[in-house]
Scaffold this active site. Structure first.
Site, short mmCIF file in Angstrom:
data_model
loop_
_atom_site.label_atom_id
_atom_site.label_comp_id
_atom_site.label_asym_id
_atom_site.label_seq_id
_atom_site.Cartn_x
_atom_site.Cartn_y
_atom_site.Cartn_z
N LYS A 151 31.42 43.83 87.58
CA LYS A 151 31.46 42.49 87.01
C LYS A 151 30.56 41.49 87.75
O LYS A 151 29.36 41.50 87.52
CB LYS A 151 32.91 42.04 86.86
CG LYS A 151 33.65 43.00 85.90
CD LYS A 151 35.02 42.54 85.42
CE LYS A 151 35.48 43.45 84.28
NZ LYS A 151 36.66 44.25 84.53
N TYR A 188 44.40 48.58 85.68
CA TYR A 188 43.34 49.27 84.94
C TYR A 188 42.21 49.61 85.89
O TYR A 188 41.75 48.76 86.66
CB TYR A 188 42.82 48.36 83.82
CG TYR A 188 41.70 48.95 82.99
CD1 TYR A 188 41.92 50.06 82.17
CD2 TYR A 188 40.41 48.40 83.02
CE1 TYR A 188 40.90 50.60 81.40
CE2 TYR A 188 39.39 48.93 82.23
CZ TYR A 188 39.63 50.03 81.43
OH TYR A 188 38.62 50.55 80.66
N ASP A 205 40.62 48.17 94.08
CA ASP A 205 39.72 48.04 92.94
C ASP A 205 39.46 46.55 92.77
O ASP A 205 40.26 45.81 92.20
CB ASP A 205 40.36 48.64 91.69
CG ASP A 205 39.47 48.49 90.46
OD1 ASP A 205 38.43 47.80 90.56
OD2 ASP A 205 39.82 49.06 89.41
C1 LIG Z 1 36.80 45.76 84.26
C2 LIG Z 1 37.51 46.60 85.24
C3 LIG Z 1 37.19 47.96 85.42
C4 LIG Z 1 36.22 48.68 84.54
O1 LIG Z 1 34.93 48.17 84.63
P1 LIG Z 1 33.89 48.44 83.41
O2 LIG Z 1 32.62 47.85 83.93
O3 LIG Z 1 34.46 47.75 82.22
O4 LIG Z 1 33.81 49.91 83.24
C5 LIG Z 1 37.83 48.63 86.43
N1 LIG Z 1 38.73 48.04 87.21
C6 LIG Z 1 39.06 46.75 87.07
C7 LIG Z 1 40.05 46.13 87.99
C8 LIG Z 1 38.48 45.98 86.06
O5 LIG Z 1 38.85 44.72 85.88
#
Ligand SMILES: *Cc1c(COP(=O)(O)O)cnc(C)c1O
Length: 436
Positions: free
Chosen positions: A276, A153, A248
């Site tokens: 995060k 994701y 990511d």
């Molecule tokens: C949470 C997450 C996102 C998206 O971040 P948001 O702050 O929710 O938009 C993108 N990549 C990874 C790997 C994530 O865990």
């Protein structure tokens, strides 16, 4: 602190009342889909307050929390030093929309910590960071196609909402109504941990692939670790084809190690996205990487990307304090120790109570699948007994343990979790699994 954890008949009247009302006000009653508990059944509890490793719902039930607001709460919720720093920052105002020293401080901390990052741009969410990094990948290479992995994701932007078809790898078809095919035709997908599939895509799309983006440890299909050699292989293949490698690390950054998964595995990507933890519980994202690539971002270069609230002083303050707290030596060893105790315990209990299960952890990130395993990719993960996970989730909730409400989400521990919390969690798990 009052402890009333093992209560198998929790009262949730207020939660139910508030959530029922919410469903008339907001789609599904929530601001983000997974919160609605659709995949585990039952109704979500409505939160009142959080502190340390615990949450309290509006009916005043207390839970040990393994979601940690989906990752940011690695120092524990509402850490007194973060709250104090925020109080101080509030006095000076909530948003500047102009340069501030706080941005320099957090930028330096990120650059010092994350090997691949020589320059960084702050945004407001992980989604934004991934959208921006994709534009940058394409601008820098002059190529349009990218490779992502099934089950990874990267936020909810059109180009990433792609479900992989069956077979080795397919052209992406949109995963959601409203995403035009034209937005995803350049998104190629491969199964995680499958270098052959990646190689085949590069051969079929010579000089057309801008780069490869992945969660170096998957958290958004449940917890899936990279096989030995997978990240190394991606680094080599992208080099050979003049493509960029993007980690990511929105979830793994400052969680797997202070320097993220790239420190843990010793693989340096060209670009990295963060979020995060670096916001310490406030809305933040960031992307960064090689200076020559990042210098293409406006106003240094021609690639446009902007944000009214980006780098705002409250988010920077919470991020700075959180990273400072994480620097204390022994932290990551502690996180690894308690998390291993948790997953080892859960797997042992599953075995003793006759449930097929597999899982694992690295540092403060973990997962448990109700399937024999091993799980190397999303296809494997999907073999899990999700109704069983739903019953497990509900049973744990009733015993004061808050797990992510989906089989396909990773779990998170924090520095505030004690060995005693883990023991209580395992006690509850034994009770629940015995009756599953
Ligand atoms: C949470 C997450 C996102 C998206 O971040 P948001 O702050 O929710 O938009 C993108 N990549 C990874 C790997 C994530 O865990």
């Amino acid at each position: 602190m009052e402890r009333t954890l093992v209560n198998t008949t929790i009262k949730t009247a207020k939660s139910q009342e508030i959530f029922t009302a919410a469903q008339n006000l907001m789609p599904g009653g929530v601001s983000s889909p997974v919160r609605a508990f659709k995949s585990v059944g039952g109704q979500p509890i409505v939160f009142d307050r959080v502190n340390g490793a615990y949450i309290w719902d509006v009916d005043n039930n207390q839970y040990i929390d393994y979601v940690g607001t989906w990752g940011p709460a690695i120092c524990g919720h509402a850490h007194p030093e973060v709250i104090a720093a925020l109080h101080g920052a509030l006095e000076k105002g909530t948003s500047f929309g102009a340069p501030s020293l706080l941005e320099n401080i957090l930028a330096e901390m990120v650059i010092d910590a994350v090997k691949s990052v020589e320059m960084v741009r702050f945004v407001n969410s992980g989604t934004e960071a991934c959208m921006a990094v994709l534009r940058l990948m394409r601008a820098f290479t002059g190529r349009d196609k990218i490779i992502k992995f099934e089950g990874c994701y990267h936020g909810h932007a059109d180009m990433f909402l792609v479900k992989a078809g069956s077979g080795v790898a397919t052209l992406g078809l949109p995963d959601s109504p409203g995403v035009p095919k034209s937005a995803t035709v350049n998104t190629l997908t491969a199964p995680f941990n499958d270098l052959e599939a990646v190689l085949a895509l590069f051969e079929q799309n010579r000089d057309e692939i801008a780069g490869v983006i992945l969660e170096p440890i998957v958290g958004n299909a449940g917890f899936i670790a990279p096989d030995a050699g997978f990240l190394e292989g991606l680094r080599e293949i992208t080099h050979e084809h003049g493509a960029l490698l993007v980690f990511d690390e929105v979830m793994t950054g400052f969680r797997i190690a202070y320097g993220g998964a790239q420190e843990k595995f010793g693989i340096i990507p060209d670009l990295t996205t963060l979020g995060k933890v670096i916001g310490g519980g406030l809305p933040v994202g960031a992307y960064g990487g090689r200076r020559d690539i990042m210098s293409m971002i406006a106003p240094a270069g021609p690639v446009y990307q902007a944000g009214t609230l980006s780098g705002n002083p409250l988010a920077m303050t919470a991020g700075i304090k959180t990273l400072e707290l994480l620097q204390k030596s022994g932290n990551y060893e502690y996180l690894d120790k308690i998390t291993k105790k948790l997953t080892d315990g859960l797997l042992k209990i599953a075995q003793e109570t006759g449930h097929a299960a597999c899982g694992g952890q690295i540092s403060a990130m973990f997962g448990l699948f109700f399937t024999q395993g091993p799980v190397h990719n999303y296809e494997d993960a999907k073999k899990s007994d999700t109704p069983k996970f739903g019953r497990f989730h509900r049973g744990m909730l009733e015993r004061g343990i808050y797990l992510a409400p989906s089989q396909f989400e990773a779990g998170f521990t924090s520095l505030a979790h004690t060995e005693e919390d883990i023991d209580r969690t395992l006690e509850a798990a034994r009770d629940v699994m015995s009756g599953l």
